[in-house]
Design a protein around this motif. Structure first.
Motif, PDB file in Angstrom:
ATOM      1  N   SER A  93       0.984   3.843  -3.058  1.00  0.00           N
ATOM      2  CA  SER A  93       0.568   5.222  -2.782  1.00  0.00           C
ATOM      3  C   SER A  93       1.663   6.202  -3.162  1.00  0.00           C
ATOM      4  N   ARG A 153       0.840  -1.211   0.000  1.00  0.00           N
ATOM      5  CA  ARG A 153       0.000   0.000   0.000  1.00  0.00           C
ATOM      6  C   ARG A 153       0.868   1.251   0.000  1.00  0.00           C
ATOM      7  N   GLN A 154       1.885   1.255   0.866  1.00  0.00           N
ATOM      8  CA  GLN A 154       2.739   2.440   0.955  1.00  0.00           C
ATOM      9  C   GLN A 154       3.477   2.688  -0.352  1.00  0.00           C
ATOM     10  N   ALA A 190      -3.026   0.184  -8.681  1.00  0.00           N
ATOM     11  CA  ALA A 190      -3.817   1.417  -8.751  1.00  0.00           C
ATOM     12  C   ALA A 190      -3.638   2.041 -10.128  1.00  0.00           C
ATOM     13  N   ALA A 226       1.412   9.051  -6.204  1.00  0.00           N
ATOM     14  CA  ALA A 226       1.634  10.485  -5.958  1.00  0.00           C
ATOM     15  C   ALA A 226       2.762  11.020  -6.828  1.00  0.00           C
ATOM     16  N   ARG A 285      -9.454   2.635  -8.476  1.00  0.00           N
ATOM     17  CA  ARG A 285      -8.732   3.128  -7.312  1.00  0.00           C
ATOM     18  C   ARG A 285      -7.732   2.043  -6.860  1.00  0.00           C
ATOM     19  N   MET A 286      -6.974   2.398  -5.847  1.00  0.00           N
ATOM     20  CA  MET A 286      -6.005   1.440  -5.325  1.00  0.00           C
ATOM     21  C   MET A 286      -6.732   0.277  -4.655  1.00  0.00           C
TER      22      MET A 286
END
Length: 610
Positions: free
Chosen positions: A65, A61-62, A202, A69, A175-176
């Motif tokens: 994400s 997830r990190q 994602a 970004a 989405r993720m």
């Protein structure tokens, strides 16, 4: 049982009982403490595993994400594959749990940095399938500048990233999201990628909100199993993760969680595992009222396990169940160590106590043992032994003095008794000798009786057989004795037989001769070593001497007492028995009487003398 052993047994049993009670109380206290530690340690292990699992699944997830970004901010551009892959390699070096960090373009191209989940070589790889190389998946080693180096393999013709599960899930969800477990579609000669993975993907949008591809961070479930094995190694237990349908996602044991072949990809459920322990745990969880969370102590085989389970819902993904089973023996180890130490201490106390008890028993029983030995020697008649018994125990000292006085009296009484016994023994021996003589002697004549005759004849017959010497037997009968007895009376008849006995004694002076009363007025003479001729001569001498005694017998044609004699002899090689020898002599006697009496007759040569 000796007094010393009795004291040792009594005091030793008491000591052993006290040590056992103390050890048992300590065991109960240690067990209660172990149970408290057990719960605390189980909570710590469970908390550690759960936290590590959450951290493990937070990594994709990190990373996703971060890359979403960076793409939106224009830091990285999926349309610049070389820079994109270098960025991926840097992130992979910082995240050792990741297996793949990949991007797929709207045209289906694929660019990724990877760490092989299997094999000895775990160095980073670069994978790409671009339109420029006709969508062929190429696998490269990474050189010193984080660029594609040696080509390891080229395969997977016409690879289209848009068809992969992670790409499809990202486009569908918008989405993720987590995508389902899938098989890696990489053909490498060493089968380092023959595994299955799970991760998050994602959609990527540029600064102008234009769709530029899909990003995915993937972890191999082999890596997850390997990580679980490392976490559970010190606890000695097992841990596994399942999906809602019971399919194994990871497992700390060597048992597989999936099956891969060229034509088949199959996940293995908890109930299909090769491990009996995992199957038993699966059945246990199915029986629980709360399958989401719980803790229970359960016996499996010869081991009790503390089983802990909790459900963990992945954000934007499925709900996973994390299960740990730790053997109770792991929690009992401190208690067992303590009990071993206590057992050693108890054994030492018991050993020292037994040594002390033994020394006390020896000190207490030593004078008593001396008294016992003294009494034993007194019982054997040893009156000279006087032990030196010194003891602070007053009762033992008095017993020693009493035993000394008793020994003195017993010595005097025994000596008197021995003298009396000696006198009675001599008298008894004399009586026995007389009884023995009477049992073997005829009371009227003083000659041997029938019993003695049979014994001597059997003995001499055996000697004759051994030494090949002759044996002669004379059978005698007083002529017309019944008429004499009737006329003169029994006393006169007895006197007549005594006269004949006296004649027989005069003619049987050799040690091997025997004169015996055979029965009534019949007599017998055993002559060992006397041949037949000499035996006839001896018989004639006996007959003649009795006739010379001239005992009046009015009923006899001769006017005096006479005797008829039958003679039988065993010579060398003669096989007749003693009984047959008597029969032969008796037959000769019968012929002597039949032929006129007062004569000697032999069956062997029918010799007749008078």
């Amino acid at each position: 049982m000796t007094l010393k052993r009795y004291i040792i047994l009594l005091l030793g049993s008491g000591l052993l009982l006290l040590v056992a009670i103390q050890w048992w109380l300590t065991y109960q206290a240690a067990e209660a403490m172990s149970l408290r530690l057990q719960t605390r340690l189980a909570e710590e292990v469970s908390s550690q595993v759960n936290d590590k699992v959450r951290q493990f699944f937070d990594v994709p997830r990190q990373v996703v994400s971060l890359n979403v970004a960076q793409v939106r901010q224009g830091v990285i551009d999926p349309r610049d594959p070389e820079a994109l892959v270098r960025n991926f390699l840097l992130q992979l070096e910082q995240q050792p749990l990741l297996t793949f960090l990949s991007a797929g373009t709207p045209e289906g191209e694929y660019f990724a940095a990877s760490r092989p989940p299997l094999g000895e070589d775990r160095s980073l790889r670069i994978l790409q399938a671009s339109i420029a190389n006709h969508r062929v998946m190429s696998l490269y080693r990474v050189d010193e500048r984080n660029r594609p180096g040696q080509l390891i393999d080229a395969g997977n013709d016409n690879y289209d990233a848009r068809l992969r599960p992670w790409f499809v899930t990202a486009q569908m969800m918008g989405r993720m999201s987590w995508y389902p477990v899938y098989r890696y579609a990489i053909n490498d000669p060493a089968d380092d990628y023959s595994a299955m993975g799970l991760g998050m993907s994602a959609p990527l949008y540029g600064a102008d909100d234009q769709f530029v591809g899909v990003i995915t961070a993937d972890v191999s479930i082999v890596q997850l199993s390997r990580w679980l094995a490392e976490v559970m190694e010190r606890s000695g237990g097992v841990a596994f993760i399942t999906e809602p349908d019971g399919k194994l996602l990871a497992n700390s044991t060597p048992d597989p969680v999936y099956f891969l072949s060229r034509d088949e990809t199959r996940r293995i459920s908890l109930w299909e595992s090769d491990s009996p322990l995992l199957r038993e745990l699966g059945e246990l969880l199915e029986r629980q009222a709360d399958p989401e969370q719980g803790r229970i102590l359960h016996q499996i085989g010869n081991e009790r396990y503390l089983v802990d389970w909790v459900s963990y819902s992945l954000r934007d993904g499925p709900t996973l169940r994390i299960v740990q089973a730790i053997p109770q023996s792991q929690f009992m180890a401190p208690m067992l160590d303590l009990l071993r130490q206590l057992l050693l201490v108890a054994a030492g106390i018991l050993l020292l106590g037994m040594i002390l008890i033994t020394l006390i028993s020896i000190w207490v029983t030593r004078p008593l043992v001396a008294l016992s030995r003294w009494a034993s020697r007194l019982g054997r008649g040893d009156w000279t032994y006087r032990p030196d018994i010194r003891t602070p125990v007053q009762e033992v000292s008095r017993l020693s003095q009493a035993l000394g006085q008793m020994a003195h009296h017993m010595e005097r009484q025994t000596q008197d008794l021995e003298r009396l016994v000696a006198t009675r023994t001599r008298e008894l021996e004399q009586a026995n000798q007389e009884l023995s003589r009477l049992s073997r002697t005829d009371a009227l004549t003083g000659l041997a009786n029938r019993r003695s005759l049979d014994e001597v004849l059997a003995r001499e017959w055996g000697r004759t057989r051994r030494f090949a010497q002759p044996l002669s037997l004379l059978m005698l009968d007083i002529d017309w004795f019944k008429a004499y007895n009737d006329q003169h009376g029994h006393p006169a008849g007895d006197h007549c037989m005594q006269v004949l006995a006296d004649v027989l004694r005069q003619h049987t002076q050799r040690a091997t001769d025997l004169a015996a009363r055979y029965g009534g007025e019949e007599f017998a003479v055993v002559c060992s070593g006397l041949d037949h001729a000499r035996a006839l001569g001896l018989a004639e001498e006996i007959r003649g001497m009795l006739e010379q005694r001239a005992l009046p017998h009015e009923s006899s044609p001769l006017g005096v007492i006479t005797v008829s004699i039958g003679v039988a002899t065993l010579n060398m090689g003669d096989t007749r028995s003693p009984g047959q020898l008597i029969e032969a002599a008796d037959l000769a006697l019968y012929r002597a009487k039949a032929s006129g009496r007062n004569r000697v007759v032999s069956v062997e040569n029918t010799h007749v003398a008078h």
